[in-house]
Design an enzyme around this catalytic site. Structure first.
Site, PDB file in Angstrom:
ATOM      1  N   CYS A 331       0.176 -12.892 -13.992  1.00  0.00           N
ATOM      2  CA  CYS A 331       0.935 -12.856 -12.746  1.00  0.00           C
ATOM      3  C   CYS A 331       0.626 -11.575 -11.965  1.00  0.00           C
ATOM      4  CB  CYS A 331       2.434 -12.952 -13.025  1.00  0.00           C
ATOM      5  SG  CYS A 331       2.932 -14.663 -13.250  1.00  0.00           S
ATOM      6  N   CYS A 333       2.269  -9.505 -10.409  1.00  0.00           N
ATOM      7  CA  CYS A 333       3.469  -8.706 -10.108  1.00  0.00           C
ATOM      8  C   CYS A 333       3.116  -7.259  -9.800  1.00  0.00           C
ATOM      9  CB  CYS A 333       4.446  -8.755 -11.280  1.00  0.00           C
ATOM     10  SG  CYS A 333       4.873 -10.420 -11.782  1.00  0.00           S
ATOM     11  N   ASP A 375      -7.716  18.353  19.471  1.00  0.00           N
ATOM     12  CA  ASP A 375      -7.628  18.892  20.837  1.00  0.00           C
ATOM     13  C   ASP A 375      -6.464  19.845  21.017  1.00  0.00           C
ATOM     14  OD1 ASP A 375      -5.544  17.078  20.725  1.00  0.00           O
ATOM     15  OD2 ASP A 375      -5.760  16.499  22.826  1.00  0.00           O
ATOM     16  N   THR A 377      -4.339  23.407  19.624  1.00  0.00           N
ATOM     17  CA  THR A 377      -4.373  24.600  18.768  1.00  0.00           C
ATOM     18  C   THR A 377      -3.486  24.419  17.546  1.00  0.00           C
ATOM     19  OG1 THR A 377      -4.656  25.916  20.752  1.00  0.00           O
ATOM     20  CG2 THR A 377      -4.061  27.088  18.740  1.00  0.00           C
TER      21      THR A 377
END
Length: 405
Positions: A331, A333, A375, A377
């Site tokens: 399974c 699970c 882009d 600081t």
């Protein structure tokens, strides 16, 4: 389960924020919703208003119901092991008692989910496997498997609560109170009750309590909490300001332009929650896969357990054991649980470091990234200047530092 409650037409669950939203008619009452959730093992508290501040805070992880169940089951398994060493004849019964400590809450959820139309839940599979293990005499394995399952659930809950806490921290950028100016008088009110059109006073060093427009005054506004830009921006009368930003200089009179539930921070919180609830491609595939695969494996495990004994007279115990092994191993699970748990853990790990990621799809997309451009600081640095060296000429270093301060 809730869609089966009379009067409920739509259900939306945000696991990250722990908020459940219902679309319903007048036939629905809170008691019916709370009762249904209680049967499934969840507690619920009605929200007084559509406000981030109103949402219930997380308690410590070790105080949660799952953590208590896990610790109690772990203690019971340890006691059972000790009893087995001291009194071997009753070892089996000690492990059965330890198993029941962890299995009873799991089994309750399993049968509740089955009544609600989900018979192949992981809780049901765990219950069947544990009961089968007891029947064939593997009581220690049964208790250990249930304990590991509870540990996994507890860790998943811990990851989700950390993600919720990071979102709460974002909401806490907005101050709780504001100074309202009315008829020449200043009074303190709760920020969440501010109305559009009211005038608030913001002094230097204070956070702005609402989105608004400056009507008098000028100052430098630190918008880093909202935009990430580390350099404060000069603002004058007529400029807009955001809730959660910081007035660094000057006294400002601001006209409120958005209520607390609609300010910039509240909208960001909603967007983050909605984005984090959108399933990653892998999650969507596993969901579809498990709906077909899980019933198939359950049927195959049953056939493994009963066909050889019935067809050729093979020993029942051996083949029931093998059927249970197929059930546990076959399974999906672990796959079904591990994917959302891994995504929740990743989102919360990012949030703790100041990264708000828009859900699992973004995480999966990162593997295709070959280059990154920054882009701002403050993205690569702290965004706050620090003193690295002092070069003094006519005065001592201490005097220069004191004068600078």
């Amino acid at each position: 389960a809730l869609r089966r409650v009379p009067g409920v037409s739509e259900v939306a669950v945000s696991f990250q924020s722990g908020v459940l939203s219902l679309a319903h008619d007048e036939r629905v009452d809170e008691a019916a919703v709370t009762k249904t959730l209680s049967k499934l093992g969840f507690g619920a508290t009605p929200l007084a208003a559509d406000s981030v501040a109103e949402r219930p805070a997380d308690t410590a992880w070790w105080k949660s119901a799952k953590a208590r169940a896990t610790l109690l089951c772990g203690l019971a398994v340890a006691v059972a092991y000790g009893v087995g060493q001291l009194f071997p004849p009753i070892e089996r019964y000690a492990f059965i008692a330890a198993l029941l400590v962890g299995l009873i809450p799991v089994a309750r959820r399993a049968f509740a989910a089955a009544r609600m139309g989900s018979p192949f839940s992981i809780e049901m599979l765990m219950t069947v496997a544990a009961v089968g293990a007891v029947i064939i005499g593997a009581t220690e394995e049964a208790a250990a498997v249930v304990l590991f399952f509870l540990v996994g659930e507890m860790l998943e809950g811990l990851a989700a609560s950390r993600a919720r806490r990071s979102i709460s921290d974002l909401a806490n950028l907005v101050p709780k109170t504001a100074l309202v100016e009315e008829a020449g008088e200043i009074r303190t009110v709760q920020a969440e009750v501010l109305q559009v059109g009211e005038i608030i006073l913001v002094r230097p060093g204070e956070r702005i309590a609402a989105d608004g427009e400056i009507i008098e005054g000028a100052g430098d506004i630190d918008e880093a909490p909202v935009t990430g830009e580390s350099v404060p921006k000069a603002k004058v009368a007529g400029d807009t300001v955001f809730a959660g930003t910081i007035n660094t200089t000057g006294v400002l009179r601001i006209r409120v332009t958005a209520a607390a539930a609609d300010n910039t921070i509240a909208r960001v919180v909603r967007l983050v929650e909605e984005a984090q609830e959108s399933k990653a491609p892998t999650e969507r595939f596993i969901d579809r896969f498990s709906r077909v695969y899980t019933p198939f494996v359950v049927l195959f495990a049953v056939l493994v357990a009963v066909v050889p004994p019935l067809a050729v007279g093979a020993p029942w115990q051996t083949w029931i054991y093998r059927g249970l092994a197929v059930l546990l191993i076959g399974c999906p699970c672990a796959l079904v649980i591990s994917t959302p748990a891994a995504i929740a853990a990743s989102l919360s790990a990012g949030a703790r470091r100041g990264l708000l990621l828009k859900g699992g799809a973004v995480l999966e997309g990162l593997r295709h990234v070959t280059a990154v451009a920054f882009d701002k600081t403050g993205t690569l640095t702290q965004g706050r200047p620090i003193v690295t060296d002092i070069v003094a000429f006519e005065r001592s270093e201490d005097v220069v530092l004191a004068m600078t301060a």
